[in-house]
Design a protein around this motif. Structure first.
Motif, PDB file in Angstrom:
ATOM      1  N   ARG A  79       0.722  -1.195   0.030  1.00 26.60           N
ATOM      2  CA  ARG A  79       0.235   0.068   0.120  1.00 26.60           C
ATOM      3  C   ARG A  79       0.845   1.298   0.039  1.00 26.60           C
ATOM      4  O   ARG A  79       0.344   2.282   0.264  1.00 26.60           O
ATOM      5  CB  ARG A  79      -1.037   0.126   1.238  1.00 26.60           C
ATOM      6  CG  ARG A  79      -1.907  -1.327   1.453  1.00 26.60           C
ATOM      7  CD  ARG A  79      -3.192  -1.037   1.210  1.00 26.60           C
ATOM      8  NE  ARG A  79      -3.924  -2.114   1.831  1.00 26.60           N
ATOM      9  CZ  ARG A  79      -4.957  -1.921   2.847  1.00 26.60           C
ATOM     10  NH1 ARG A  79      -4.956  -0.866   3.403  1.00 26.60           N
ATOM     11  NH2 ARG A  79      -5.327  -3.240   2.932  1.00 26.60           N
ATOM     12  N   LEU A 112      -2.663 -11.580 -10.791  1.00 25.20           N
ATOM     13  CA  LEU A 112      -3.884 -11.145 -10.137  1.00 25.20           C
ATOM     14  C   LEU A 112      -4.010  -9.565  -9.920  1.00 25.20           C
ATOM     15  O   LEU A 112      -5.102  -9.043 -10.150  1.00 25.20           O
ATOM     16  CB  LEU A 112      -4.167 -11.951  -8.680  1.00 25.20           C
ATOM     17  CG  LEU A 112      -4.148 -13.141  -8.574  1.00 25.20           C
ATOM     18  CD1 LEU A 112      -4.437 -13.735  -7.308  1.00 25.20           C
ATOM     19  CD2 LEU A 112      -5.364 -13.627  -9.688  1.00 25.20           C
ATOM     20  N   ARG A 147      -7.911 -12.916  -5.941  1.00 30.34           N
ATOM     21  CA  ARG A 147      -7.356 -11.813  -5.246  1.00 30.34           C
ATOM     22  C   ARG A 147      -7.931 -11.306  -4.085  1.00 30.34           C
ATOM     23  O   ARG A 147      -6.832 -11.204  -2.946  1.00 30.34           O
ATOM     24  CB  ARG A 147      -7.056 -10.429  -6.208  1.00 30.34           C
ATOM     25  CG  ARG A 147      -6.434  -9.542  -6.084  1.00 30.34           C
ATOM     26  CD  ARG A 147      -6.045  -8.719  -7.068  1.00 30.34           C
ATOM     27  NE  ARG A 147      -5.364  -7.407  -6.699  1.00 30.34           N
ATOM     28  CZ  ARG A 147      -5.586  -6.179  -7.080  1.00 30.34           C
ATOM     29  NH1 ARG A 147      -6.478  -5.880  -7.472  1.00 30.34           N
ATOM     30  NH2 ARG A 147      -4.658  -5.411  -6.524  1.00 30.34           N
ATOM     31  N   LEU A 165      -6.642 -13.810  -1.444  1.00 37.70           N
ATOM     32  CA  LEU A 165      -5.121 -14.260  -1.098  1.00 37.70           C
ATOM     33  C   LEU A 165      -4.643 -12.521  -0.539  1.00 37.70           C
ATOM     34  O   LEU A 165      -3.748 -12.762   0.169  1.00 37.70           O
ATOM     35  CB  LEU A 165      -4.322 -14.192  -2.149  1.00 37.70           C
ATOM     36  CG  LEU A 165      -4.434 -15.648  -2.782  1.00 37.70           C
ATOM     37  CD1 LEU A 165      -3.463 -15.692  -3.953  1.00 37.70           C
ATOM     38  CD2 LEU A 165      -4.037 -16.510  -1.841  1.00 37.70           C
ATOM     39  N   TYR A 166      -5.336 -11.430  -0.749  1.00 39.39           N
ATOM     40  CA  TYR A 166      -4.698 -10.218  -0.315  1.00 39.39           C
ATOM     41  C   TYR A 166      -5.906  -9.467   0.336  1.00 39.39           C
ATOM     42  O   TYR A 166      -7.045  -9.640   0.040  1.00 39.39           O
ATOM     43  CB  TYR A 166      -4.106  -9.254  -1.427  1.00 39.39           C
ATOM     44  CG  TYR A 166      -3.060 -10.226  -2.338  1.00 39.39           C
ATOM     45  CD1 TYR A 166      -1.889 -10.516  -1.837  1.00 39.39           C
ATOM     46  CD2 TYR A 166      -3.585 -10.632  -3.459  1.00 39.39           C
ATOM     47  CE1 TYR A 166      -0.902 -10.926  -2.499  1.00 39.39           C
ATOM     48  CE2 TYR A 166      -2.522 -11.315  -4.281  1.00 39.39           C
ATOM     49  CZ  TYR A 166      -1.479 -11.946  -3.991  1.00 39.39           C
ATOM     50  OH  TYR A 166      -0.555 -12.095  -4.247  1.00 39.39           O
ATOM     51  N   ASP A 167      -5.446  -8.426   1.165  1.00 38.91           N
ATOM     52  CA  ASP A 167      -6.634  -7.559   1.744  1.00 38.91           C
ATOM     53  C   ASP A 167      -6.256  -6.251   0.828  1.00 38.91           C
ATOM     54  O   ASP A 167      -5.242  -5.562   0.804  1.00 38.91           O
ATOM     55  CB  ASP A 167      -5.750  -7.221   2.919  1.00 38.91           C
ATOM     56  CG  ASP A 167      -6.798  -7.199   4.073  1.00 38.91           C
ATOM     57  OD1 ASP A 167      -7.933  -7.733   3.854  1.00 38.91           O
ATOM     58  OD2 ASP A 167      -6.596  -6.623   5.152  1.00 38.91           O
ATOM     59  N   LEU A 168      -7.470  -6.052   0.105  1.00 36.95           N
ATOM     60  CA  LEU A 168      -7.403  -4.769  -0.674  1.00 36.95           C
ATOM     61  C   LEU A 168      -7.715  -3.477   0.036  1.00 36.95           C
ATOM     62  O   LEU A 168      -8.878  -3.457   0.912  1.00 36.95           O
ATOM     63  CB  LEU A 168      -8.190  -5.057  -1.776  1.00 36.95           C
ATOM     64  CG  LEU A 168      -8.004  -6.187  -2.839  1.00 36.95           C
ATOM     65  CD1 LEU A 168      -8.890  -6.185  -4.023  1.00 36.95           C
ATOM     66  CD2 LEU A 168      -6.420  -6.076  -3.181  1.00 36.95           C
ATOM     67  N   SER A 169      -7.261  -2.493  -0.112  1.00 36.39           N
ATOM     68  CA  SER A 169      -7.704  -1.239   0.453  1.00 36.39           C
ATOM     69  C   SER A 169      -8.853  -0.497  -0.651  1.00 36.39           C
ATOM     70  O   SER A 169      -9.013  -1.090  -1.688  1.00 36.39           O
ATOM     71  CB  SER A 169      -6.603   0.084   0.337  1.00 36.39           C
ATOM     72  OG  SER A 169      -6.131   0.125  -1.065  1.00 36.39           O
ATOM     73  N   ASP A 170      -9.483   0.466  -0.109  1.00 38.09           N
ATOM     74  CA  ASP A 170     -10.566   1.242  -0.900  1.00 38.09           C
ATOM     75  C   ASP A 170      -9.964   1.645  -2.093  1.00 38.09           C
ATOM     76  O   ASP A 170     -10.737   1.441  -3.225  1.00 38.09           O
ATOM     77  CB  ASP A 170     -10.996   2.364  -0.160  1.00 38.09           C
ATOM     78  CG  ASP A 170     -11.890   2.059   1.147  1.00 38.09           C
ATOM     79  OD1 ASP A 170     -11.939   0.707   1.313  1.00 38.09           O
ATOM     80  OD2 ASP A 170     -12.241   2.904   1.682  1.00 38.09           O
ATOM     81  N   GLN A 212      -7.390   0.524  -4.065  1.00 33.71           N
ATOM     82  CA  GLN A 212      -7.139  -0.612  -4.696  1.00 33.71           C
ATOM     83  C   GLN A 212      -8.497  -1.271  -5.364  1.00 33.71           C
ATOM     84  O   GLN A 212      -8.534  -1.806  -6.307  1.00 33.71           O
ATOM     85  CB  GLN A 212      -6.247  -1.737  -4.099  1.00 33.71           C
ATOM     86  CG  GLN A 212      -4.905  -1.520  -3.770  1.00 33.71           C
ATOM     87  CD  GLN A 212      -4.244  -2.401  -2.797  1.00 33.71           C
ATOM     88  OE1 GLN A 212      -4.570  -2.725  -1.808  1.00 33.71           O
ATOM     89  NE2 GLN A 212      -2.863  -2.710  -2.965  1.00 33.71           N
TER      90      GLN A 212
END
Lengths: 450, 450
Positions: free
Chosen positions: A44, A275, B342, B345-350, B352
């Motif tokens: 990030r 991804l 996605r 596996l990942y933590d997405l921010s707003d 992203q």
């Protein structure tokens, strides 16, 4: 002590502000995070913030962060852009396998530039590992390991292990070789300690250890580690010489990647699409599949064209045929997903393959008849046309049977002839259910209703 | 020594014949196989052959086979049908977590029958573990572990470790507690051995160890083990008391199961369907989704019905509309697969998340225009109707944009409101592309061609 770690906005903001506030503040803030947590935070942060943090931290921690960064965050770019001295320091701290993974992502001239600055031992180890295919045991293995001679006594072995482990954070298994470096087996630290005072390694070694060769496929390595519950597996060459080891944590990453590949391929996405890649990559990965699908869609639509006169006479067929084709596609996707995943996890015998197709035939028959009945009732009461209802009932049942047989059968056949079964993506399978769905409903309607 | 193990027909036949040839032959044949290999062979043997082999082998090996059997091969049924004495012997050999996993699959009265025969310690340990939800750290954990008091000296600690490890095949980490059994941290055997002669555990303990609570979800446990490259993770209660540990091999199984769930859910199959389940289970798992889909298909087909007069005037629209809807469905499935994986596996921010939708919008626009152009050319040269071609071009582009936005946007929204994003299966997503696809082509045709 800490419990589970989840990044939220406040962490990202705190670090971003600390970067602006100056190095002392930043150092204090970063102390609260484990290297692998900073690696996640990096996803990030901007490139310049990442570089700032890496430059600030000692090489020992910086190297850990870089090795923990997701490959989609491109740690190789971050590394390459550092000052050469800092870069060399970091690479020398990295495990050989991690250094190789990262460096292998760079252009040839960039690789050369990094390797030239390293000390001879590190450079030649990494150069050697770079020769192996990334997706094999050779590509995954680390040459750092603890290894003792089979002729040692308990006391000498322990001294040797302590000496070798000086530079190593973690080891799980001790490898045993003879005077010619030929792999003889494994021994655990626990067994050495528990052994009698005058014990010899040759009495303690477990000789039936599982091993792999450098060209063994990574999926096979993962299966062995998982099947035998191993923390690490030795890699030996054709003369039984010990080359390195692959550890369970690499395998966890491989398994994640293989599962991602399965999900993408089954959905008609190229396995190479990252991804988090940009739209250019996504178009490259998906457009070819869509164009293939366009070809098969034309094939299906030519069936509809052929029956144009029938549709002109009974326009409601145009609405019903979309239901038959769509339901077939969904039922086929269900059968496909279950079968592909089953092939991926288990090894099916001929008898089991045959039974799988038979099962999907039965499932298609029952689900087809159940949904067919609902549509029959609708056609009967809404369109007031029981014969039309019968046509739709038969078409639905027939198409869901075809969905089951192709959804299970095609991946099984592909596996048999040595093609990756996940390539039998829903795009391929739904061609069958489209073509046969249209043929069934429009053909039956032409015979029975006109 | 042995390399990778792949079962083939000859292994299965050899064992099947040995069962018939008599116990001595069978014993000799089985000597060539590791317990985990016999567990795989079991998938291809009849129940009676399985039972015969388990009865022949000593409880030590039999228990290993049973613990390695895939849950879809139902080891609990095999275990329960054994003679009570043999059964008790085997259960007492099993690790508590494995015994609990197997016994938990049985009916209550069967569980009771097995537990009554056990010695008091084993029975109470297993009873305790049975109280935890199968899919939590409590359900995965083993209460067997090596644990030393923080006040011990190096020498006393080593004696204690040797004593405790007598009954244990493998341990990776030594846990440290205080006099009240409160968890204090971890220490590795290597660090104890390397320490000075007069060292104390309190100087060696690593206090910032990651831990979980018994109710922590298994996916979270797997993420932590994978993120921190741990061989095991301690489980502690609300008073910081050490309850047990979850090891990496359990987590590898969890990750496989979670990936299977993702693939199945995204394809409209209930996560509870066993891959090798029979047709009854498969119908139960899939029929509800298909009936939901039938409802949405009626919705889409009502759009077609609405435009019946248009189709009657331009019958080739019936063929083209199936292409537009089908292509939209496939493009949506692509976007969905990439996004769900996605998120998993990942933590997405707003930011992203927003960028992901924007990316899929762009991909849809380009892939839509590219495929639209092909269909335009076809309509122009084959149907000789450039205006029809324009309608199809616009509908294709529009529908692939909708495919991208919904395929990425819906799972992201579901995640935001706390619903499993994989539930946004292709069945749900293709409703949008069907409805909008039909509306676009038939609506535009009505406006521009009539």
């Amino acid at each position: 002590m800490q419990s589970s770690f989840e990044i939220d906005k406040s962490d990202v903001l705190k670090v971003k502000n600390a970067v602006l506030a100056g190095d002392e503040t930043l150092k204090t803030v970063l102390k609260d995070y484990h290297a692998s947590e900073i690696a996640i935070l990096f996803e990030r942060l901007d490139k310049s913030e990442q570089q700032h943090i890496i430059n600030l931290l000692p090489a020992e921690i910086a190297s850990e962060i870089i090795s923990e960064m997701d490959e989609e965050s491109h740690p190789e770019d971050l590394l390459f852009k550092l000052h050469p001295d800092k870069r060399t320091e970091i690479v020398e701290e990295l495990d050989y396998d991690d250094a190789t993974d990262i460096i292998s992502q760079l252009e040839d001239h960039e690789q050369k530039e990094i390797l030239e600055d390293l000390n001879e031992e590190d450079a030649s180890n990494i150069r050697n590992l770079l020769t192996y295919d990334e997706k094999t045991a050779g590509g995954l293995m680390n040459t750092d390991l603890i290894c003792v001679n089979i002729n040692l006594t308990k006391k000498d072995a322990i001294d040797e292990i302590i000496r070798q482990s000086e530079e190593m954070e973690e080891f799980y298994t001790i490898y045993v070789v003879d005077d010619n470096e030929v792999f003889k087996g494994i021994v655990s630290l626990k067994d050495i300690i528990k052994a009698k005072h005058n014990a010899q390694i040759t009495e303690l070694v477990k000789i039936d250890a599982v091993y792999v060769h450098p060209d063994t496929d990574q999926e096979e390595v993962a299966n062995l580690i998982s099947q035998y519950n191993l923390t690490s597996i030795p890699v030996i060459d054709e003369h039984q010489k010990l080359l390195g080891r692959v550890t369970f944590d690499d395998v966890i990453d491989v398994m994640e990647a293989e599962s991602t590949e399965d999900i993408l391929k089954i959905s008609g996405v190229s396995e190479d699409e990252e991804l988090s890649g940009n739209w250019v990559e996504a178009v490259k990965s998906r457009l070819p599949w869509l164009v293939i699908n366009l070809g098969t869609a034309f094939l299906a639509s030519s069936v509809v064209r052929y029956f144009d006169p029938t549709i002109k006479l009974i326009p409601s067929l145009a609405a019903y045929m979309t239901i038959i084709a769509g339901m077939g596609g969904n039922a086929a996707t269900q059968a496909l997903a279950v079968t592909v995943r089953r092939i991926s996890l288990y090894d099916l015998s001929d008898k089991q393959s045959y039974r799988t197709v038979l099962k999907e035939f039965t499932v298609g028959l029952i689900n087809g008849a159940a949904n067919g009945l609902i549509v029959f009732l609708f056609a009967y009461f809404f369109d007031g046309n029981p014969m039309l209802g019968l046509v739709i009932f038969l078409a639905m049942t027939g198409n869901l049977v075809i969905a089951g047989i192709t959804g299970a059968g095609i991946p099984l056949i592909l596996k048999r002839v040595g093609i990756d079964p996940a390539i039998a993506s829903s795009i391929i399978i739904t061609t069958f259910t489209d073509v046969f769905g249209f043929m069934l409903i429009l053909g039956l309607a032409s015979k029975l209703l006109l």
